[in-house]
Design a protein around this motif. Structure first.
Motif, PDB file in Angstrom:
ATOM      1  N   ALA A 174     -27.728  -0.449 -45.779  1.00  0.00           N
ATOM      2  CA  ALA A 174     -28.709  -1.503 -45.535  1.00  0.00           C
ATOM      3  C   ALA A 174     -30.070  -0.841 -45.282  1.00  0.00           C
ATOM      4  O   ALA A 174     -30.135   0.307 -44.828  1.00  0.00           O
ATOM      5  N   PRO A 175     -31.172  -1.567 -45.567  1.00  0.00           N
ATOM      6  CA  PRO A 175     -32.501  -0.978 -45.346  1.00  0.00           C
ATOM      7  C   PRO A 175     -32.671  -0.447 -43.926  1.00  0.00           C
ATOM      8  O   PRO A 175     -33.282   0.613 -43.731  1.00  0.00           O
ATOM      9  N   GLU A 176     -32.137  -1.145 -42.933  1.00  0.00           N
ATOM     10  CA  GLU A 176     -32.229  -0.660 -41.557  1.00  0.00           C
ATOM     11  C   GLU A 176     -31.511   0.692 -41.435  1.00  0.00           C
ATOM     12  O   GLU A 176     -32.032   1.647 -40.856  1.00  0.00           O
ATOM     13  N   ALA A 177     -30.300   0.734 -42.004  1.00  0.00           N
ATOM     14  CA  ALA A 177     -29.472   1.939 -41.870  1.00  0.00           C
ATOM     15  C   ALA A 177     -30.059   3.134 -42.610  1.00  0.00           C
ATOM     16  O   ALA A 177     -29.778   4.283 -42.258  1.00  0.00           O
ATOM     17  N   THR A 178     -30.891   2.876 -43.636  1.00  0.00           N
ATOM     18  CA  THR A 178     -31.500   4.016 -44.343  1.00  0.00           C
ATOM     19  C   THR A 178     -32.365   4.836 -43.387  1.00  0.00           C
ATOM     20  O   THR A 178     -32.576   6.026 -43.620  1.00  0.00           O
ATOM     21  N   HIS A 179     -32.857   4.224 -42.328  1.00  0.00           N
ATOM     22  CA  HIS A 179     -33.649   4.978 -41.347  1.00  0.00           C
ATOM     23  C   HIS A 179     -32.784   6.021 -40.637  1.00  0.00           C
ATOM     24  O   HIS A 179     -33.224   7.150 -40.404  1.00  0.00           O
ATOM     25  N   ALA A 180     -31.564   5.653 -40.310  1.00  0.00           N
ATOM     26  CA  ALA A 180     -30.659   6.613 -39.674  1.00  0.00           C
ATOM     27  C   ALA A 180     -30.272   7.708 -40.664  1.00  0.00           C
ATOM     28  O   ALA A 180     -30.189   8.888 -40.302  1.00  0.00           O
TER      29      ALA A 180
END
Lengths: 454, 454
Positions: free
Chosen positions: A384-390
């Motif tokens: 998910a776009p959020e998880a790409t940060h991690a």
């Protein structure tokens, strides 16, 4: 590749308790204040919004809190979630580091959010509540509460930030599939929404405003309570099942993380993976580890926010909480990781940051999508776009290990899959996904408007 | 609910062999014929399209075929997949039946398709192939081959049926995320595509035509092979890992299925869950069970097709295979379960049907989406449109058990999740999803045009 790639816990080994970091902190976080009196709020102040059991958890300093049996039963639809060793990603990076990720995308909603939605819905149902009202950004929380409410017979209404409502119609369809009603925010169903629309009929919305709308509905209706998907202590508490499981799974893998990474919007996902490990350190059971919170450069509350009392919402309906904040009047740009578009940061996590126990890093979205594509092409799962940060945070640590010749162990939480966010990937491939900067003047203005607290 | 809801196999218990039903059938299926000579084809005829290892599997009568170690390693990203007991669905239906489902949506592509994409890509890479060409309907197969090709360094081109290309842009983005090129079919990149466009510039496409395009590219390019996502013996073989695992998991659950259900497009998903159980029966190791193939009423090849020799594609480039077919010139209506929009049925499965070993049922799409929504609201998982057909079949069996007062055990394969198909659910909720009937005259015409075989 003789060693295992996936570490699964037996259903029977699913942790039966949440971990409450409040029990182990050297100093307690600053108390939430009543905006009228400036005095610390008590349980009665929260009673219009939350059931008693949730209020008790919000204020608890017990180290471990039992997960109710019916909540555990629902969790077993997808929990314990798997822990993976990212061998193909390691190889692609040529790093001596070992990378592990805890994958929360296996839930029916495709993210970590049901970890709190299920207990919140259950506690409300236990206390006779009939309707739940909430807000959502990308829709991960709203869809999770829709799923949870449906299981326990609650009517659910979700105010979704309009830019996400428009960008991510699939999540709305999911909320309806699970029986909830989804309303774009700002809406004309609340005073807060009408005021925002009067000011700007084309306002794309913000999590802060959507919270105002949902809180207003709950406050005005006897049979309706409010549910929040991040920020508050009880939500962070519920997410600790992620880290509790990861501790057992890292033991299975015969490894021990040096660096623990998660993306941060409101803070519950990061706290979920980090706090149980941090607790070991606070209790002196383990040496110092690094904890890295990764946030979007367009909404960097930990990196650029002020640690101060502020409202949780735009309409200033919530208690005042001390947190890293960009100001409750700050509207983040409409980037794709909608779940990270929040002006503040969980007070408990802000306190932990203020104590110097964690680090924060901020990245622009193009670099994050690039990391997400590399991850998909090596590990298979599309984040998910959020998880790409991690993922971006983990890759940066792995590359640092490569430069420094260190075989460190990196653990991150892959909080959700991107199957419902493929429009964002398409925009990335089409060259239409641009980095977005917040307006420095707007940030300065928002910070200057922070409430005065004696 | 004291008993378990989810049955997980240890990674070490993942079956190391595929099951080949050809070893146990009382009579062999009719051979594929060369369209020019009318004679049975041999390995050389298939060599332009497939690698030798795949051709050998296509023609094998060995009962068990080893799964190569590197393929097993990739499978362990998500396999063994879970088996669930659908207790909440049972309760909602008030049925005495026990319902189990094998869930294939846990793969990175969200469906069962990688089960064949991974070995196909691996065998091609082993034999030095550089490029793979394929077709896709809804995009589940195309995205799976994109994923698989990327892992083994192969360039992948996917011809996607245009109605799905337009309806389901998320799958296309997924193919690009995994590094493949996706072209809407009909296209102007092939003779078959150009001919179709000349006839009707607005033609919405069909799987049959997309196959023609992909086969043409493979036949004309030395370094390119073709990969098919269903229909052929080797694809059905690869999917048997689903049923092989389910046998072990039903044993874990201490239960034994009376009825086994799957949805059918080309037939590989159904064969995957059914054949290993059917093999037990054919070898006399188990009494008779019922096997129910559920197909869309708008494309009912098993229920309404003719068991006859036909081409696998529209442009008549493939060998002639004996199967239940609606005629290779038949274009199914553009309903949402794009993965089931194929004029024919796997020859091996057609043969099994002709032997009276399985049953077929056809349902309209509104009834299937209704079943899918009930499933999502009870079991959490939102099924893909294709998988809603299996859910509908299982619900009908459970309701029959209720009427008859029978506590039968039902097992079905939930072949994929619907996170990338939420537009179809939105259409369903908005009242814009209508049942679709094929044109009886078109069917009669297509059947009259079947090739003449002596």
């Amino acid at each position: 590749m003789p060693d295992r790639n996936r570490y699964l816990l037996e259903e029977a080994r699913m942790p039966g308790q949440w971990y409450n970091i409040a029990a182990d902190l050297p100093t307690p976080p600053a108390p939430p204040l009543h905006p009228g009196t400036g005095q610390p709020i008590g349980p009665d102040d929260l009673a219009p919004l939350f059931p008693q059991a949730i209020i008790a958890q919000e204020m608890s300093t017990e180290r471990y809190i039992d997960i109710p049996e019916p909540v555990q039963e629902v969790f077993k639809m997808w929990r314990p979630s798997p822990l993976f060793r990212a061998r193909r990603l390691e190889k692609a990076l040529g790093t001596p580091a070992k990378i592990y990720y805890k994958y929360e995308g296996v839930s029916p909603a495709g993210s970590h959010k049901p970890n709190s939605a299920i207990p919140q819905a259950w506690y409300n149902a236990q206390e006779g509540v009939k309707k739940l009202c909430t807000e959502t950004g990308a829709g991960q929380w709203g869809s999770s509460l829709a799923f949870a409410g449906g299981l326990f017979g609650l009517e659910v209404t979700v105010y979704q930030v309009r830019v996400s409502y428009d960008q991510k119609p699939y999540r709305r369809a999911m909320m309806e599939t699970w029986g909830a009603q989804c309303i774009p925010s700002p809406s004309n169903t609340t005073d807060a929404g009408r005021a925002a629309l009067a000011k700007d009929p084309n306002f794309m919305g913000s999590l802060g405003l959507a919270i105002s709308e949902a809180v207003e509905v709950a406050a005005k209706n006897e049979d309706t309570k409010y549910a929040l998907g991040s920020v508050l202590n009880h939500v962070l508490l519920h997410q600790t099942i992620v880290g509790q499981e990861a501790i057992l799974q890292m033991e299975m893998a015969g490894d021990d993380p040096d660096v623990i990474i998660g993306c941060t919007g409101g803070g519950s996902n990061f706290a979920g993976i980090a706090f149980p490990f941090l607790g070991q350190q606070l209790r002196g059971e383990h040496g110092k580890r690094r904890f890295v919170a990764v946030e979007p450069a367009a909404c960097p509350s930990l990196s650029r926010g002020k640690f101060a009392y502020d409202f949780g919402d735009t309409a200033r309906l919530t208690p005042l909480v001390k947190m890293h904040t960009l100001g409750s009047t700050f509207t983040p740009p409409g980037f794709h990781a909608g779940g990270l578009r929040y002006h503040g940061m969980a007070p408990m996590l802000s306190h932990v940051a203020d104590l110097g126990l964690i680090e924060a890093q901020a990245y622009q979205q193009k670099a994050c999508f690039e990391a997400g594509v590399l991850f998909a092409r090596t590990e298979g799962i599309v984040p998910a776009p959020e998880a790409t940060h991690a993922v971006k945070g983990a890759i940066e640590e792995a590359l640092r290990c490569k430069r420094e010749g260190k075989a460190e162990t990196i653990l991150f939480c892959l909080s959700g899959h991107g199957h419902m966010d493929m429009a964002a990937y398409q925009a990335y491939f089409d060259g239409n996904l641009l980095d977005q900067d917040y307006d420095e003047n707007e940030l300065a203005m928002a910070l200057s408007l922070l409430p005065q607290v004696a």
